[in-house]
Design a protein around this motif. Structure first.
Motif, PDB file in Angstrom:
ATOM      1  N   PHE A  64       0.842  -1.200   0.000  1.00  0.00           N
ATOM      2  CA  PHE A  64       0.000   0.000   0.000  1.00  0.00           C
ATOM      3  C   PHE A  64       0.873   1.245   0.000  1.00  0.00           C
ATOM      4  O   PHE A  64       1.818   1.344   0.766  1.00  0.00           O
ATOM      5  N   HIS A  65       0.540   2.194  -0.853  1.00  0.00           N
ATOM      6  CA  HIS A  65       1.273   3.462  -0.928  1.00  0.00           C
ATOM      7  C   HIS A  65       0.574   4.466  -0.024  1.00  0.00           C
ATOM      8  O   HIS A  65      -0.310   5.204  -0.452  1.00  0.00           O
ATOM      9  N   GLY A  67       1.598   7.296   1.628  1.00  0.00           N
ATOM     10  CA  GLY A  67       1.784   8.729   1.452  1.00  0.00           C
ATOM     11  C   GLY A  67       1.508   9.232   0.044  1.00  0.00           C
ATOM     12  O   GLY A  67       1.700  10.405  -0.229  1.00  0.00           O
ATOM     13  N   ALA A  68       1.048   8.359  -0.823  1.00  0.00           N
ATOM     14  CA  ALA A  68       0.832   8.755  -2.216  1.00  0.00           C
ATOM     15  C   ALA A  68      -0.345   9.722  -2.329  1.00  0.00           C
ATOM     16  O   ALA A  68      -1.267   9.698  -1.528  1.00  0.00           O
ATOM     17  N   ARG A  69      -0.308  10.563  -3.358  1.00  0.00           N
ATOM     18  CA  ARG A  69      -1.423  11.494  -3.594  1.00  0.00           C
ATOM     19  C   ARG A  69      -2.650  10.754  -4.101  1.00  0.00           C
ATOM     20  O   ARG A  69      -3.751  11.297  -4.097  1.00  0.00           O
ATOM     21  N   HIS A  70      -2.455   9.538  -4.546  1.00  0.00           N
ATOM     22  CA  HIS A  70      -3.590   8.694  -4.929  1.00  0.00           C
ATOM     23  C   HIS A  70      -3.380   7.323  -4.269  1.00  0.00           C
ATOM     24  O   HIS A  70      -2.621   6.501  -4.750  1.00  0.00           O
ATOM     25  N   PRO A  71      -4.039   7.083  -3.114  1.00  0.00           N
ATOM     26  CA  PRO A  71      -3.850   5.851  -2.354  1.00  0.00           C
ATOM     27  C   PRO A  71      -4.169   4.613  -3.199  1.00  0.00           C
ATOM     28  O   PRO A  71      -5.219   4.533  -3.826  1.00  0.00           O
ATOM     29  N   HIS A  72      -3.229   3.671  -3.209  1.00  0.00           N
ATOM     30  CA  HIS A  72      -3.404   2.461  -3.999  1.00  0.00           C
ATOM     31  C   HIS A  72      -2.452   1.376  -3.526  1.00  0.00           C
ATOM     32  O   HIS A  72      -1.532   1.633  -2.762  1.00  0.00           O
ATOM     33  N   TYR A  73      -2.706   0.170  -3.986  1.00  0.00           N
ATOM     34  CA  TYR A  73      -1.808  -0.951  -3.789  1.00  0.00           C
ATOM     35  C   TYR A  73      -1.145  -1.262  -5.116  1.00  0.00           C
ATOM     36  O   TYR A  73      -1.767  -1.158  -6.167  1.00  0.00           O
TER      37      TYR A  73
END
Length: 123
Positions: A64-65, A67-73
């Motif tokens: 899982f990302h 801190g990403a601006r678009h949360p995703h796996y």
């Protein structure tokens, strides 16, 4: 299942009644080659649904990302096939990013105390 259209007293349709589509899981067609295999992205309409679905198809939490601006796996091609078999909707990468950005909560906004906000700076 189709939503029912609400009708005015004259019988004219004016909009949808209280109906909401179920939360969906999305998987893209990115096929990014890294470490000798193709990688794809998994997201959902809600974070709880996303985490539950990912756990159900044995995607490790580390994928899982956060801190990403678009949360995703990040998922492999094999995990993508399992996700599609379990009902994930195939979308293009651009559509997946659009959906995932709606989930993004800036760390400072998600913090519940001053110490949480300070910790969020290091995530």
């Amino acid at each position: 299942m189709q939503p029912e259209l609400a009708r005015s007293r004259s019988g004219v349709r004016f909009g949808y009644s209280l109906w909401r589509r179920p939360n969906l899981i999305y998987v893209d067609d990115a096929n990014v080659l890294k470490y000798g295999r193709g990688w794809f992205h998994l997201t959902a309409d809600g974070l709880d649904e996303l985490h539950a679905f990912a756990a159900g198809i044995c995607v490790p939490v580390r994928a899982f990302h956060r801190g990403a601006r678009h949360p995703h796996y990040d998922i492999t091609a094999h995990q993508r096939l399992i996700a599609l078999r379990r009902g994930a909707q195939p979308v293009c990468s651009r559509e997946l990013v659009r959906v995932a950005r709606q989930l993004f909560v800036p760390p400072a906004a998600a913090a519940t105390s001053v110490s949480d906000a300070q910790l969020a700076l290091f995530v």
